[in-house]
Write a protein that holds these residues in place. Structure first.
Motif, PDB file in Angstrom:
ATOM      1  N   PHE A 143      30.951  34.709  29.492  1.00  0.00           N
ATOM      2  CA  PHE A 143      30.568  34.002  28.273  1.00  0.00           C
ATOM      3  C   PHE A 143      29.254  33.249  28.476  1.00  0.00           C
ATOM      4  CE2 PHE A 143      31.167  30.003  25.632  1.00  0.00           C
ATOM      5  CZ  PHE A 143      30.948  30.610  24.406  1.00  0.00           C
ATOM      6  N   HIS A 144      29.213  32.517  29.589  1.00  0.00           N
ATOM      7  CA  HIS A 144      28.027  31.730  29.909  1.00  0.00           C
ATOM      8  C   HIS A 144      26.797  32.636  30.062  1.00  0.00           C
ATOM      9  CE1 HIS A 144      26.167  28.032  31.006  1.00  0.00           C
ATOM     10  NE2 HIS A 144      25.846  28.420  32.216  1.00  0.00           N
ATOM     11  N   ALA A 145      26.999  33.780  30.724  1.00  0.00           N
ATOM     12  CA  ALA A 145      25.880  34.705  30.935  1.00  0.00           C
ATOM     13  C   ALA A 145      25.359  35.235  29.592  1.00  0.00           C
ATOM     14  CB  ALA A 145      26.324  35.866  31.833  1.00  0.00           C
ATOM     15  N   TYR A 146      26.263  35.585  28.682  1.00  0.00           N
ATOM     16  CA  TYR A 146      25.858  36.072  27.354  1.00  0.00           C
ATOM     17  C   TYR A 146      25.089  34.995  26.593  1.00  0.00           C
ATOM     18  CZ  TYR A 146      28.386  40.525  26.817  1.00  0.00           C
ATOM     19  OH  TYR A 146      28.806  41.814  26.897  1.00  0.00           O
ATOM     20  N   CYS A 147      25.582  33.771  26.675  1.00  0.00           N
ATOM     21  CA  CYS A 147      24.913  32.669  25.964  1.00  0.00           C
ATOM     22  C   CYS A 147      23.501  32.469  26.507  1.00  0.00           C
ATOM     23  CB  CYS A 147      25.705  31.364  26.085  1.00  0.00           C
ATOM     24  SG  CYS A 147      27.268  31.389  25.190  1.00  0.00           S
ATOM     25  N   ASN A 148      23.384  32.525  27.839  1.00  0.00           N
ATOM     26  CA  ASN A 148      22.064  32.388  28.465  1.00  0.00           C
ATOM     27  C   ASN A 148      21.107  33.464  27.996  1.00  0.00           C
ATOM     28  OD1 ASN A 148      21.847  30.139  30.200  1.00  0.00           O
ATOM     29  ND2 ASN A 148      23.286  31.099  31.612  1.00  0.00           N
ATOM     30  N   GLU A 149      21.625  34.675  27.940  1.00  0.00           N
ATOM     31  CA  GLU A 149      20.823  35.828  27.551  1.00  0.00           C
ATOM     32  C   GLU A 149      20.322  35.675  26.109  1.00  0.00           C
ATOM     33  OE1 GLU A 149      22.269  40.252  27.297  1.00  0.00           O
ATOM     34  OE2 GLU A 149      22.928  39.337  29.181  1.00  0.00           O
ATOM     35  N   LEU A 150      21.237  35.265  25.249  1.00  0.00           N
ATOM     36  CA  LEU A 150      20.912  35.105  23.838  1.00  0.00           C
ATOM     37  C   LEU A 150      19.800  34.073  23.661  1.00  0.00           C
ATOM     38  CD1 LEU A 150      21.856  35.801  20.917  1.00  0.00           C
ATOM     39  CD2 LEU A 150      23.422  33.864  21.063  1.00  0.00           C
ATOM     40  N   LEU A 151      19.937  32.975  24.355  1.00  0.00           N
ATOM     41  CA  LEU A 151      18.965  31.893  24.250  1.00  0.00           C
ATOM     42  C   LEU A 151      17.611  32.325  24.818  1.00  0.00           C
ATOM     43  CD1 LEU A 151      18.882  28.996  23.273  1.00  0.00           C
ATOM     44  CD2 LEU A 151      19.409  28.270  25.608  1.00  0.00           C
ATOM     45  N   ALA A 152      17.647  32.994  25.964  1.00  0.00           N
ATOM     46  CA  ALA A 152      16.403  33.435  26.606  1.00  0.00           C
ATOM     47  C   ALA A 152      15.668  34.395  25.678  1.00  0.00           C
ATOM     48  CB  ALA A 152      16.722  34.121  27.935  1.00  0.00           C
ATOM     49  N   GLU A 153      16.431  35.258  25.038  1.00  0.00           N
ATOM     50  CA  GLU A 153      15.840  36.252  24.139  1.00  0.00           C
ATOM     51  C   GLU A 153      15.167  35.547  22.950  1.00  0.00           C
ATOM     52  OE1 GLU A 153      15.262  38.918  21.130  1.00  0.00           O
ATOM     53  OE2 GLU A 153      17.121  37.735  20.932  1.00  0.00           O
ATOM     54  N   ARG A 154      15.830  34.536  22.379  1.00  0.00           N
ATOM     55  CA  ARG A 154      15.256  33.798  21.243  1.00  0.00           C
ATOM     56  C   ARG A 154      14.015  33.018  21.643  1.00  0.00           C
ATOM     57  NH1 ARG A 154      18.709  36.482  19.406  1.00  0.00           N
ATOM     58  NH2 ARG A 154      19.766  36.152  17.422  1.00  0.00           N
ATOM     59  N   ARG A 155      14.054  32.453  22.852  1.00  0.00           N
ATOM     60  CA  ARG A 155      12.888  31.690  23.311  1.00  0.00           C
ATOM     61  C   ARG A 155      11.707  32.630  23.509  1.00  0.00           C
ATOM     62  NH1 ARG A 155      15.149  26.480  26.638  1.00  0.00           N
ATOM     63  NH2 ARG A 155      15.385  25.361  24.720  1.00  0.00           N
ATOM     64  N   ALA A 156      11.985  33.801  24.102  1.00  0.00           N
ATOM     65  CA  ALA A 156      10.917  34.759  24.383  1.00  0.00           C
ATOM     66  C   ALA A 156      10.286  35.251  23.085  1.00  0.00           C
ATOM     67  CB  ALA A 156      11.464  35.922  25.201  1.00  0.00           C
ATOM     68  N   SER A 157      11.090  35.394  22.029  1.00  0.00           N
ATOM     69  CA  SER A 157      10.551  35.963  20.793  1.00  0.00           C
ATOM     70  C   SER A 157      10.035  34.876  19.845  1.00  0.00           C
ATOM     71  CB  SER A 157      11.622  36.823  20.109  1.00  0.00           C
ATOM     72  OG  SER A 157      12.686  35.997  19.699  1.00  0.00           O
ATOM     73  N   GLY A 158       9.947  33.645  20.328  1.00  0.00           N
ATOM     74  CA  GLY A 158       9.332  32.587  19.526  1.00  0.00           C
ATOM     75  C   GLY A 158      10.298  31.857  18.606  1.00  0.00           C
ATOM     76  N   GLY A 159      11.556  32.279  18.586  1.00  0.00           N
ATOM     77  CA  GLY A 159      12.582  31.564  17.813  1.00  0.00           C
ATOM     78  C   GLY A 159      12.256  31.443  16.345  1.00  0.00           C
ATOM     79  N   GLU A 160      11.837  32.543  15.717  1.00  0.00           N
ATOM     80  CA  GLU A 160      11.425  32.454  14.307  1.00  0.00           C
ATOM     81  C   GLU A 160      12.553  32.713  13.319  1.00  0.00           C
ATOM     82  OE1 GLU A 160       7.503  34.200  13.653  1.00  0.00           O
ATOM     83  OE2 GLU A 160       7.061  32.255  14.627  1.00  0.00           O
ATOM     84  N   GLY A 161      13.637  33.273  13.794  1.00  0.00           N
ATOM     85  CA  GLY A 161      14.724  33.651  12.883  1.00  0.00           C
ATOM     86  C   GLY A 161      15.408  32.442  12.273  1.00  0.00           C
ATOM     87  N   ASP A 162      16.340  32.709  11.318  1.00  0.00           N
ATOM     88  CA  ASP A 162      17.039  31.558  10.753  1.00  0.00           C
ATOM     89  C   ASP A 162      18.473  31.449  11.276  1.00  0.00           C
ATOM     90  OD1 ASP A 162      17.990  33.686   9.401  1.00  0.00           O
ATOM     91  OD2 ASP A 162      17.202  33.095   7.431  1.00  0.00           O
ATOM     92  N   ASP A 163      18.773  32.212  12.356  1.00  0.00           N
ATOM     93  CA  ASP A 163      20.086  32.041  12.985  1.00  0.00           C
ATOM     94  C   ASP A 163      20.072  30.767  13.839  1.00  0.00           C
ATOM     95  OD1 ASP A 163      19.444  32.926  15.959  1.00  0.00           O
ATOM     96  OD2 ASP A 163      18.421  34.315  14.587  1.00  0.00           O
ATOM     97  N   LEU A 164      21.267  30.279  14.168  1.00  0.00           N
ATOM     98  CA  LEU A 164      21.364  28.997  14.881  1.00  0.00           C
ATOM     99  C   LEU A 164      20.734  29.050  16.275  1.00  0.00           C
ATOM    100  CD1 LEU A 164      24.995  28.000  13.801  1.00  0.00           C
ATOM    101  CD2 LEU A 164      22.860  26.969  12.999  1.00  0.00           C
ATOM    102  N   ALA A 165      20.831  30.187  16.953  1.00  0.00           N
ATOM    103  CA  ALA A 165      20.219  30.290  18.282  1.00  0.00           C
ATOM    104  C   ALA A 165      18.699  30.132  18.169  1.00  0.00           C
ATOM    105  CB  ALA A 165      20.579  31.618  18.942  1.00  0.00           C
TER     106      ALA A 165
END
Ligand code: HEM
Ligand SMILES: [Zn+2]
Lengths: 66, 447
Positions: free
Chosen positions: B237-259
């Motif tokens: 679970f923790h690994a998936y959460c880390n991955e999700l966050l890293a992916e959003r940070r890398a892509s600039g976090g422009e989406g409107d999802d909570l991550a």
């Protein structure tokens, strides 16, 4: 269109739990909005502008009162 | 001597999961006996290095909740956090084992390492709201509240209704249906979608989040195989959460999802630190699990009280009241704990600096000084005062609005489709000394 009336047998009021922990109540829509704005102004002046009537009414719950 | 001798009622074994697994009636009788005889009670759980204060009254709990400067959240939030570290060390990550090996730690410091250890999933930088104090707590909380702002929750109403209708449409009348894994899945489906979990990973995420619910209660009595099973799931679970966050940070976090919102948010003028951001992602995904538990108790209570269910069919405007009555009657968190920052007197007892204090929410919710007929489930109960099931004060549940919105919409839709249902078998309850929920709830729905 503010009314405290529900179906005849139940008396409702509006209850809002401010995230700071305080519980605010009002008998009518107007009253809960007024009480909440006063609370925001006194306790959370930095947030007062972010809350409009519709947000307050959405956060408030219409519960039975005695 | 009569057979009704009140001394026959044993006081609660607060640290013992078995105490909470018994039938509610004797359990609440034990809780009431202590509340009436010793509302502020020093209890020494067997095997614990020291005792803790049990606060049973609604009024005393409100006092503690509204004074975070007197009652700190830093040093544990659940009873199990005060266990003898030697008995739970196997459930903790390496950094916490090392920290607990230091000499001259106070009981409070030990509790902090145990509590933070179990939440951290191996990451020493992990930082959660539930273990912080003002003023930092307020700064952390405002990041979360910006993500879960009322206008967002309000705008979700249409989407919640769509998802609810989709799940409810799959429920067949007159056949046995497990509520927990059917209708009960709606909030988790909503939260994984909102958080921004890719569709193909949502089901696995939901399974992992369920395991996380168990991991947040430390329990010396858990057997090794169960500990290992939970740990494996939690790490994934923790690994998936880390991955999700890293992916959003890398892509600039422009989406409107909570991550994405968390990825682009600021905390004290800088990007949200990783340990904090990851705790928010956990919170979002776990939100589906707590709400699932609440829905299950509502569905069970309405199966057991058909007259009250019929009243809701006739008066859907009472559904919100019914949700709060269920929260009062079936709290998900039995209790919450704090640590005194100085000597304080409550109910004639002196609580000393460093003492651990447990607010038993389940007791306040049945306090005779606040509630008429406290042991009756009544969807028309008046709420002049609030129950304690979301806590109170600065740490009170920031997800309450979302949980109530979800639950109200879901039951309005469900009652409109199926005005009638009954139990098709015994509910499967799970419980720890901190939390309760349901693993299964066999129902039969009727149109
Ligand atoms: C559905 C039923 C839920 C119940 C019964 C519940 C109950 C609680 C309680 C009792 C506390 C306070 C703990 C304490 O002070 O000791 C709490 C805190 C918290 N809850 Fe909930 N919760 C629910 C749903 C949610 C949801 C949907 C979210 C997120 C969207 C959420 C996020 C949190 C967080 C982050 C805290 C820590 C707050 C702080 O320490 O400032 N909860 N919850
Ligand atoms: Zn406030």
């Amino acid at each position: 269109m503010s009314t405290a009336d529900g179906p005849k047998e139940f008396e409702f009021h509006w209850v809002l739990d401010c995230p700071c922990g305080e519980t605010l109540t009002g008998l009518t829509e107007d009253e809960i909005v007024e009480v909440s704005l006063a609370h925001l102004g006194a306790k959370h002046p930095d947030m007062a502008e972010a809350y409009e009537r519709e947000h307050i009414l959405f956060m408030a719950r219409r519960l039975i009162r005695s | 001597m009569t057979t009704a001798d009140a001394t026959a009622v044993q006081w609660p074994a607060w640290e013992d999961a078995a105490f909470y697994a018994q039938d509610p009636e004797p359990m609440y009788a034990a809780i009431a006996a202590q509340r009436n005889a010793a509302p502020v009670y020093w209890y020494e759980p067997p095997g614990y290095p020291t005792g803790l204060w049990i606060l049973s009254k609604w009024e005393d709990q409100r006092f503690v909740g509204s004074h975070p400067e007197l009652f700190s959240s830093r040093y544990g939030f659940a009873i199990g956090d005060a266990s003898d570290p030697a008995t739970v060390i196997g459930q903790l990550p390496e950094w916490a084992k090392q920290a607990l090996g230091q000499e001259n730690l106070t009981h409070a410091e030990r509790r902090r390492f145990v509590a933070k250890g179990k939440l951290s999933m191996g990451d020493p930088d992990f930082e959660g709201l539930i273990l912080s104090d003002p003023p930092r707590h307020g700064d952390i909380r405002s990041v979360l509240m910006k993500a879960l702002r009322p206008s967002l929750v309000r705008s979700l109403r249409t989407r919640i209704t769509e998802i609810a209708d989709e799940f409810i449409a799959r429920v067949e009348p007159e056949v046995e249906t497990d509520f927990v894994t059917s209708v009960g899945q709606i909030p988790a489906a909503l939260m994984t979608e909102l958080t921004g979990v890719p569709p193909e990973m949502r089901e696995r995420f939901i399974e992992l989040a369920s395991a996380q619910m168990l991991a947040i209660t430390i329990d010396p009595n858990r057997d090794a195989a169960e500990v290992a099973r939970i740990q494996g799931l939690v790490e994934e679970f923790h690994a998936y959460c880390n991955e999700l966050l890293a992916e959003r940070r890398a892509s600039g976090g422009e989406g409107d999802d909570l991550a994405s919102i968390i990825a682009r948010s600021e905390f004290q003028g800088a990007p949200v630190p990783h340990g904090l951001a990851i705790s928010f992602i956990h919170t979002f995904v776990n939100a589906g699990e707590t709400t699932r538990a609440l829905l299950s108790f509502v569905a069970m209570a309405l199966a057991q009280h058909p007259d009250q269910r019929r009243l809701l069919v006739e008066h859907p405007e009472l559904v919100a009241n019914a949700i709060d009555e269920t929260l009062r009657y079936y709290p998900l968190n039995w209790s919450g704990c704090r640590t005194a920052t100085q000597d304080v007197e409550i109910g004639g007892q002196t609580i000393h600096k460093g003492d651990y204090v447990m607010m038993v929410y389940a007791s306040a919710n049945r306090d005779e000084d606040v509630w008429e007929r406290p042991n009756e489930f009544d969807v028309t109960r008046s709420f002049d005062k609030d129950h304690q099931s979301f806590g109170y004060g600065e740490h009170s549940c920031p997800g309450a609005l979302l949980a109530r919105t979800d639950s109200t919409i879901i039951f309005e839709r469900l009652l409109a489709r199926f005005p009638d249902w009954d139990l098709a078998g015994p509910p499967g309850r799970w419980g720890t000394p901190f939390l309760q929920g349901m693993s299964s709830l066999p129902l039969r729905f009727h149109t």
